[in-house]
Design a protein around this motif. Structure first.
Motif, PDB file in Angstrom:
ATOM      1  N   ILE A  57      46.021  90.294  63.753  1.00  0.00           N
ATOM      2  CA  ILE A  57      45.506  91.565  63.243  1.00  0.00           C
ATOM      3  C   ILE A  57      44.028  91.683  63.566  1.00  0.00           C
ATOM      4  N   ARG A  58      43.734  92.792  64.203  1.00  0.00           N
ATOM      5  CA  ARG A  58      42.343  93.127  64.529  1.00  0.00           C
ATOM      6  C   ARG A  58      41.753  93.877  63.336  1.00  0.00           C
ATOM      7  N   GLN A  71      17.865 103.042  46.879  1.00  0.00           N
ATOM      8  CA  GLN A  71      18.710 104.079  47.483  1.00  0.00           C
ATOM      9  C   GLN A  71      19.138 103.734  48.909  1.00  0.00           C
ATOM     10  N   ALA A  72      20.402 103.997  49.205  1.00  0.00           N
ATOM     11  CA  ALA A  72      20.941 103.878  50.561  1.00  0.00           C
ATOM     12  C   ALA A  72      22.063 104.892  50.649  1.00  0.00           C
ATOM     13  N   ASN A  73      21.928 105.859  51.542  1.00  0.00           N
ATOM     14  CA  ASN A  73      22.914 106.939  51.604  1.00  0.00           C
ATOM     15  C   ASN A  73      23.923 106.684  52.710  1.00  0.00           C
ATOM     16  N   LEU A  74      25.157 106.546  52.309  1.00  0.00           N
ATOM     17  CA  LEU A  74      26.233 106.307  53.267  1.00  0.00           C
ATOM     18  C   LEU A  74      26.416 107.548  54.137  1.00  0.00           C
ATOM     19  N   THR A  75      26.418 107.359  55.451  1.00  0.00           N
ATOM     20  CA  THR A  75      26.578 108.523  56.338  1.00  0.00           C
ATOM     21  C   THR A  75      27.812 108.410  57.221  1.00  0.00           C
ATOM     22  N   HIS A  76      28.332 107.203  57.358  1.00  0.00           N
ATOM     23  CA  HIS A  76      29.468 107.011  58.256  1.00  0.00           C
ATOM     24  C   HIS A  76      30.242 105.808  57.770  1.00  0.00           C
ATOM     25  N   PHE A  77      31.559 105.897  57.860  1.00  0.00           N
ATOM     26  CA  PHE A  77      32.368 104.826  57.319  1.00  0.00           C
ATOM     27  C   PHE A  77      33.627 104.727  58.154  1.00  0.00           C
ATOM     28  N   PHE A  78      33.806 103.598  58.796  1.00  0.00           N
ATOM     29  CA  PHE A  78      34.989 103.423  59.641  1.00  0.00           C
ATOM     30  C   PHE A  78      35.509 102.004  59.478  1.00  0.00           C
ATOM     31  N   VAL A  79      36.797 101.923  59.205  1.00  0.00           N
ATOM     32  CA  VAL A  79      37.428 100.624  59.033  1.00  0.00           C
ATOM     33  C   VAL A  79      38.672 100.588  59.906  1.00  0.00           C
ATOM     34  N   VAL A  80      38.927  99.457  60.519  1.00  0.00           N
ATOM     35  CA  VAL A  80      40.142  99.349  61.313  1.00  0.00           C
ATOM     36  C   VAL A  80      40.926  98.102  60.892  1.00  0.00           C
ATOM     37  N   THR A  81      42.232  98.217  60.871  1.00  0.00           N
ATOM     38  CA  THR A  81      43.142  97.102  60.577  1.00  0.00           C
ATOM     39  C   THR A  81      44.415  97.372  61.365  1.00  0.00           C
ATOM     40  N   GLU A  82      44.563  96.703  62.462  1.00  0.00           N
ATOM     41  CA  GLU A  82      45.712  97.014  63.317  1.00  0.00           C
ATOM     42  C   GLU A  82      46.313  95.751  63.898  1.00  0.00           C
ATOM     43  N   GLU A  83      47.584  95.804  64.084  1.00  0.00           N
ATOM     44  CA  GLU A  83      48.234  94.688  64.754  1.00  0.00           C
ATOM     45  C   GLU A  83      47.791  94.674  66.214  1.00  0.00           C
ATOM     46  N   GLU A  84      47.437  93.492  66.709  1.00  0.00           N
ATOM     47  CA  GLU A  84      47.052  93.371  68.117  1.00  0.00           C
ATOM     48  C   GLU A  84      48.268  92.798  68.823  1.00  0.00           C
ATOM     49  N   THR A  85      48.876  93.616  69.628  1.00  0.00           N
ATOM     50  CA  THR A  85      50.183  93.212  70.157  1.00  0.00           C
ATOM     51  C   THR A  85      50.070  92.288  71.358  1.00  0.00           C
ATOM     52  N   SER A  86      49.080  92.499  72.233  1.00  0.00           N
ATOM     53  CA  SER A  86      48.928  91.561  73.348  1.00  0.00           C
ATOM     54  C   SER A  86      48.036  90.420  72.895  1.00  0.00           C
ATOM     55  N   ALA A  87      48.504  89.220  73.131  1.00  0.00           N
ATOM     56  CA  ALA A  87      47.736  88.059  72.685  1.00  0.00           C
ATOM     57  C   ALA A  87      46.400  88.028  73.418  1.00  0.00           C
ATOM     58  N   GLY A  92      46.390  96.671  56.286  1.00  0.00           N
ATOM     59  CA  GLY A  92      46.881  97.621  57.275  1.00  0.00           C
ATOM     60  C   GLY A  92      48.125  98.309  56.775  1.00  0.00           C
ATOM     61  N   ASP A  93      48.569  99.265  57.528  1.00  0.00           N
ATOM     62  CA  ASP A  93      49.790  99.978  57.129  1.00  0.00           C
ATOM     63  C   ASP A  93      50.953  99.545  58.011  1.00  0.00           C
ATOM     64  N   ILE A  94      50.936  98.267  58.361  1.00  0.00           N
ATOM     65  CA  ILE A  94      51.981  97.711  59.216  1.00  0.00           C
ATOM     66  C   ILE A  94      53.325  97.759  58.496  1.00  0.00           C
ATOM     67  N   GLY A  95      54.275  98.367  59.150  1.00  0.00           N
ATOM     68  CA  GLY A  95      55.606  98.453  58.558  1.00  0.00           C
ATOM     69  C   GLY A  95      55.719  99.493  57.466  1.00  0.00           C
ATOM     70  N   VAL A  96      54.734 100.339  57.352  1.00  0.00           N
ATOM     71  CA  VAL A  96      54.737 101.351  56.295  1.00  0.00           C
ATOM     72  C   VAL A  96      54.777 102.711  56.969  1.00  0.00           C
ATOM     73  N   PRO A  97      55.641 103.602  56.528  1.00  0.00           N
ATOM     74  CA  PRO A  97      55.782 104.875  57.238  1.00  0.00           C
ATOM     75  C   PRO A  97      54.514 105.740  57.199  1.00  0.00           C
ATOM     76  N   VAL A  98      53.960 105.983  56.019  1.00  0.00           N
ATOM     77  CA  VAL A  98      52.827 106.906  55.909  1.00  0.00           C
ATOM     78  C   VAL A  98      51.552 106.213  56.384  1.00  0.00           C
ATOM     79  N   ARG A  99      50.793 106.863  57.226  1.00  0.00           N
ATOM     80  CA  ARG A  99      49.534 106.293  57.699  1.00  0.00           C
ATOM     81  C   ARG A  99      48.378 107.074  57.105  1.00  0.00           C
ATOM     82  N   LEU A 100      47.646 106.397  56.301  1.00  0.00           N
ATOM     83  CA  LEU A 100      46.491 107.021  55.660  1.00  0.00           C
ATOM     84  C   LEU A 100      45.243 106.710  56.470  1.00  0.00           C
ATOM     85  N   PRO A 101      44.176 107.461  56.261  1.00  0.00           N
ATOM     86  CA  PRO A 101      42.902 107.081  56.863  1.00  0.00           C
ATOM     87  C   PRO A 101      42.562 105.673  56.398  1.00  0.00           C
ATOM     88  N   MET A 102      42.086 104.847  57.282  1.00  0.00           N
ATOM     89  CA  MET A 102      41.831 103.450  56.961  1.00  0.00           C
ATOM     90  C   MET A 102      40.641 103.306  56.012  1.00  0.00           C
TER      91      MET A 102
END
Lengths: 275, 275, 275, 275
Positions: free
Chosen positions: D3-4, D253-269, D195-205
């Motif tokens: 998983i990446r 103070q610290a203002n969040l401006t961008h938020f990106f998370v990834v969790t994915e199966e990496e299929t090629s070794a 991750g949403d591996i094996g789960v039908p609904v895909r939500l924003p990560m």
């Protein structure tokens, strides 16, 4: 049955302060008074009285610095029968409730109806609507909450009672009222005299709190604290919760120094009645 | 100045439900109405109206399962001058307050006066009593609280606003009201229409909340959210707090699907007036 | 100075229950013990001890149904000087704080730092950082909160203390700790023995609570309740708040029936020391 | 299964501020990392890392005024099987719990165990102890609480969740944790990648929260939000509640401006593994 009620309450007033008191018998019981219901003050003060928006008789006065004593006594004719029970009383659909009862479905300071909608539905949503549901609420509160004078505090809300499970009579009623309202049953807070007539244990006398629920077109007395029909309950005031019917409110400092309440059956008929 | 006000509110009703609405102009403004102030319902329902204990005109009806639309519009004559300011208005000693104002000194669901006595004294106890003290309260609330629609929630109390420092207009007013009451200044919650006449920024229209404080024998408009005198404020309802004057209350589920409010100056005189 | 400390605490245990106790002197004072610091139990139980994540020495045991007595006594060498005062101690910028102190900046059960950020900034944000700011916090708490044993309750949080303005020593410290953390000053709750050596008023003995603030590279003792340097303070446990350092915790019912604590200067040197 | 995971989080920093971050994979998963787990900062900052008292790997740094970007990515070997289920796992009597688990029975900021003792006993006291009781708690929470991103707030406690019945994943876990602790089952809050591996609904990560309960000598994963065994859960941090494991904490103070998370199966070794 004749019941002698009265009070003698004293304060030390550090600086002149406006006060309000709800120490009169409720106007709905005026016809049962065998003696005038007057509040004496020491020193003698100019007291004005009025009927508030809930129908209670209130007194107002300006207390000077020094000692203050409020006292009164009257004799009240009461039925020989305990609080009425009407097991067949039905819940009234909200659309058929009288206009003036609707306010008793809403939130108030100590009754956070908005936070109890789901809790009430979980606990009592499946119960048969009507008298037996209100009784189930009283039974639950009575079984789950422990009475403890030492755990009283003026800011305690229904939610606090629900989590702490301990309180005084006002706390029992606040929780039961909140459950009722959350289920769309109008419920209002009541204060007054409640003697221990016919009750084995004799506690130090105090004013008491109970509540009224609106079922089948009328307000009925319930008491989640004592949870049994009682003799000689004498109403003083009703309101949305204890905030509205404090026996005395001082708009500044007033230190309670003495507190005496009496509620007793008067067995020999008084002269006035015989004459 | 003529102001056109109106609303179009729609719900999806999953199952028949009793509802109450406070969408009428307040009776105190009846003399200013140039068109009838009627609420239309779709489907057409039997609506009964009544005046509640606070003097508001309320509507009640039973909403059937399905879509529900509430709409209405009227034309209101307003003064050409903004909210009145009376810098010399004095606080009224509690003993001289009118009986009916006393309830606006007490606790209510969203205004925990009992928890603010000391906080209010710390912050405003040293201020000159009167209009300037109420204004100081509004200034403080306006400066300290940030407006954010996304941070609204129905259970937010004055204490939550005081600690979280963010909210919507009702939250600003609840905090200011609580400060006033804790200082023995009667204060009541108000809802109504507030256009953006004469104001540079134009926000999406909504109903608005403000509050009234009792000074020098009269109720005066204050607005801790906007905190400046405004043109064309039109009262709909007053109460102890937002619990008492919800624009609609459903005693069961009703899902809001559409919400439109209008408050605009009508520049051409309507036919009715000319005739 | 030699101080004799000890306790005798008894419970009625309705049914076998696991218990934990923090009745030992804190390991940081091990070098000052002139007698072993052992906890006796009646009946005699198998007690295991361990050092928890905060560095406290804890005892655990299984209490059988019946009466339980925990007792102990030891003699502690203490400096002849009161709590150290270092008026020039500076606040440490967060980036320079030791890793292990950071947890004492965070929220805990009775210290809702998240709700006090603005209140603390309003009250103390303008104060000179360092010792004098922590002292200003103690002065404020000490002046504003009234001590009252009867107003203790286990669920009272810093916010409750801030609004109710009354409490016992743990409440004073919780509020002061929360203010410190909200200003980025690490602060931790401390319990232990505090005699009334050199203090005119003699109260019934109890364990005491105070707090430690991290300034200039070290933890310093502050006490918002007594608010003056004291002789003979003997630490038992530190933690994030009172939840972490309860003198005894029972995981089930245990009814306290007797409570005795002693903290006294021992004027004649004990045999062991002379030898 | 590989998983990446990774994140890219950006802030606008109005003035230099100390920050802490818990964006590393938990040390218990170090053996499963196929790539280094490093946090990049833009601008490049001096970052120090340490292991906190709960065993989490934490990063600290001083963020300068301006834009800040935290990013990282790694590849994690995960079992091909979902969260382990052990229906026969028993509750451990408190007296047999390991010392270090006891803290997870106590109160914390968002888990007011002291207010839930009776509520938990009412709801789950009669359930068979062990795995099935914890599962009953998850089922209840999952059924009763509605997920709504818009109803998130940082001060929401288990009691708020219990009354409001709406929240985000941390809220679901706080309520379930509190129920467990109130029943003497150690429970701790966990954050990480899910991750949403094996789960039908895909939500924003997003990062996710779940909890661990201590049964039969080990910590087991439970998730009152998703309430089903999932593939590829990767732990980042554990603590008493969300206060202890905030993904980033800024002491100013610290203002969040961008938020990106990834969790994915990496299929090629990946190359590294093949070599």
């Amino acid at each position: 049955m004749l019941i002698r009620v009265g009070y003698d309450i004293r304060y030390e007033i550090p600086a002149q302060v406006a006060m309000a008191a709800m120490l009169h018998i409720h106007p709905s019981r005026s016809g049962d008074l065998l003696e005038p219901d007057e509040m004496q003050t020491e020193p003698r003060l100019r007291v004005s009285t009025y009927i508030d928006g809930f129908g209670n008789r209130c007194a107002r006065f300006l207390a000077p610095q020094g000692l203050l004593r409020l006292s009164g006594s009257t004799l009240v004719q009461c039925p020989d029968t305990p609080d009425e029970v009407n097991l067949t009383a039905r819940e009234v659909p909200v659309e058929d409730l009288p206009d003036e009862s609707l306010i008793y479905l809403l939130n108030s300071r100590y009754c956070e109806v908005d936070r109890f909608i789901n809790i009430a539905a979980d606990l009592f949503g499946g119960r048969t609507p009507g008298w037996s549901r209100v009784q189930a609420i009283c039974d639950w509160v009575n079984a789950k909450i422990t009475f403890d004078y030492k755990q009283a505090r003026s800011t305690k809300t229904a939610l606090d009672v629900f989590t702490e499970r301990v309180g005084v009579c006002r706390d029992f009623q606040h929780l039961a009222i909140t459950f009722c309202r959350a289920l769309n049953i109008p419920a209002r807070y009541a204060t007054g005299y409640l003697g221990d007539i016919g009750v084995p244990v004799r506690l130090p006398m105090d004013f008491s709190a109970w509540f009224e629920a609106f079922l089948d077109g009328a307000w009925w007395t319930f008491d989640a604290r004592n949870n049994e029909p009682r003799l000689g309950r004498i109403l003083m005031a009703v309101g949305r919760d204890a905030s509205d019917v404090a026996l005395s409110t001082s708009f500044g400092q007033a230190n309670l120094t003495h507190f005496f309440v009496v509620t007793e059956e008067e067995t020999s008929a008084p002269a006035r009645l015989i004459a």
